[in-house]
Design an enzyme around this catalytic site. Structure first.
Site, PDB file in Angstrom:
ATOM      1  N   HIS A  88      -5.418  13.954 -15.943  1.00 24.79           N
ATOM      2  CA  HIS A  88      -6.187  12.392 -15.751  1.00 24.79           C
ATOM      3  C   HIS A  88      -5.808  11.738 -14.765  1.00 24.79           C
ATOM      4  CE1 HIS A  88      -7.047   8.185 -17.050  1.00 24.79           C
ATOM      5  NE2 HIS A  88      -7.446   8.706 -18.287  1.00 24.79           N
ATOM      6  N   GLU A 101     -12.806  12.870 -14.439  1.00 18.80           N
ATOM      7  CA  GLU A 101     -12.006  14.278 -15.566  1.00 18.80           C
ATOM      8  C   GLU A 101     -13.174  15.183 -16.612  1.00 18.80           C
ATOM      9  OE1 GLU A 101      -9.638  10.814 -18.793  1.00 18.80           O
ATOM     10  OE2 GLU A 101     -10.726   9.732 -16.904  1.00 18.80           O
ATOM     11  N   HIS A 157      -7.364  10.577 -26.532  1.00 20.74           N
ATOM     12  CA  HIS A 157      -6.416  11.701 -25.558  1.00 20.74           C
ATOM     13  C   HIS A 157      -5.147  11.968 -26.323  1.00 20.74           C
ATOM     14  CE1 HIS A 157      -8.243   9.836 -21.952  1.00 20.74           C
ATOM     15  NE2 HIS A 157      -7.886   9.082 -22.102  1.00 20.74           N
TER      16      HIS A 157
END
Length: 392
Positions: free
Chosen positions: A217, A355, A146
């Site tokens: 997210h 996602e 991420h």
């Protein structure tokens, strides 16, 4: 997340294949009745939510339209709460989050956050682009997750209202930030449609070749945040294949059929029906934490690929995207250490994430759709989360 706690694992995307049917259409549900916050009201409202250690203000913006009430933070572009009504007309927040700023600064479950520069994992925190190897922070076992230690979820964004129920969030990611090349100018638009859907539009440009994979997210529980498990939520995904992973959750490079496996969600089924089955991939993820290859492939406009239904409340959520894949994650690493907006502690499978992104580790997987962005090109992606109720 503190070093003693496990990093919350999720994110992703997928590859394009021929379009097929298999997802319930919007006609299968009825629109949620307008709540007391239906309509456009006075437009986006701003308030101070907290302060960073350096004294900077973090603001919370409230949007209301079509029966949906949305609250977004300037820190991390975080969807803090999203409220919609159920079949009885009762309103609840259906997204997980924290009641104050401090937990967002010190913990890393990525609740509601904008993710970048690269959503999901990059193997060993390395990739090669145009003959040059770039090193990234390793923050998830042996891999980079991420965007690294200070991804887009850990920055304050500039926020401006752009309409009665819309916001533009912008920031410039400098060359070399978290190891990524190129200065990246990013704009993310949050908007509520007339019928209360949440639309997220992503745009980015660069001054040097780089890789980009942006997503949001948000953790969803349609029965209401803090209400318990989502194992009884029924999920349908128009995805005939998924990308198997190794024990560190890096794709092997295969595109495996879902048929005959616990990963077959082409027909709606409860999340919990197969989640405890004996299957190596479920063991690796401690549940579902995998990239599904959407049958629709990459599209110019968002196309629906998912339906989620909570039998207890009657709430439904549809998801449409331009992206070729989605990371389906069932909150496997929520361990009861996070107290949410209602004061309840979040435990395993108390939420699910969808996602929308490209494949994880695409920079190291030549057969996957490219995530390279070059000067003169514009990264563009859109995802829509629609809400309604099913009467019976």
């Amino acid at each position: 997340m503190t070093p003693s706690r496990r990093t919350i694992l999720t994110s992703a995307v997928a590859a394009g294949v021929a379009a097929t049917s298999g997802v319930a259409s919007a006609a299968d549900t009825t629109a949620a009745a307008p709540a007391s916050h239906g309509g456009t009201g006075r437009g986006p409202r701003q308030e101070v939510f907290g302060h960073l250690p350096d004294g900077r203000d973090v603001h919370r913006w409230t949007l209301s339209r079509g029966g949906t009430l949305l609250k977004v933070l300037s820190y991390g572009g975080i969807v803090q709460t999203l409220e919609v009504r159920d079949r009885r007309g009762e309103t609840a927040n259906v997204s997980l989050g924290f009641a104050s700023l401090e937990p967002y600064l010190t913990l890393s479950p990525y609740f509601g956050a904008l993710i970048g520069r690269y959503g999901n994992r990059i193997a060993a925190g390395r990739f090669t682009l145009d003959g040059r190897t770039y090193s990234l922070p390793v923050n998830n076992g042996p891999n980079s997750l991420h965007g690294g230690n200070q991804g887009f979820d850990k920055h304050v964004w500039h926020v401006e209202p752009t309409g009665p129920a819309s916001l533009a969030l912008t920031r410039t990611s400098p060359d070399g930030e978290e190891g990524y090349p190129g200065t990246l100018d990013v704009r993310v638009d949050y908007s509520l449609t007339d019928d209360g859907a949440l639309r997220i539009d992503y745009r980015a440009t660069t001054d040097a070749p780089t890789v980009v994979n942006l997503t949001n997210h948000t953790y969803w529980n349609l029965a209401g945040e803090g209400s318990g498990t989502v194992l009884d939520h029924q999920v349908q995904l128009a995805a005939s294949r998924f990308t198997p992973v190794d024990s560190t959750l890096i794709p092997t490079g295969d595109l495996a059929p879902v048929a005959g496996t616990p990963f077959d969600f082409r027909r709606a089924k409860p999340v919990g029906r197969d989640i405890r089955r004996s299957h190596e991939q479920l063991r690796f993820g401690q549940g579902f934490d995998h990239n599904f290859v959407l049958d629709k492939g990459i599209t110019r406009r968002p196309e629906q690929f998912a339906t989620v239904y909570d039998p207890s409340s009657g709430r439904t959520m549809t998801v449409s995207t331009t992206e070729p894949g989605v990371q389906f994650y069932t909150g496997n690493f929520l361990d009861g250490s996070f107290a949410g907006t209602s004061g309840s502690f979040y435990r395993q499978s108390d939420a699910l994430c969808l996602e929308t992104q490209h494949f994880p580790d695409s920079p190291n997987q030549p057969a996957f759709p490219s995530t390279v962005l070059r000067p003169g090109q514009t990264y563009s992606s859109s995802t829509v989360y629609g809400f309604g109720v099913r009467r019976a």
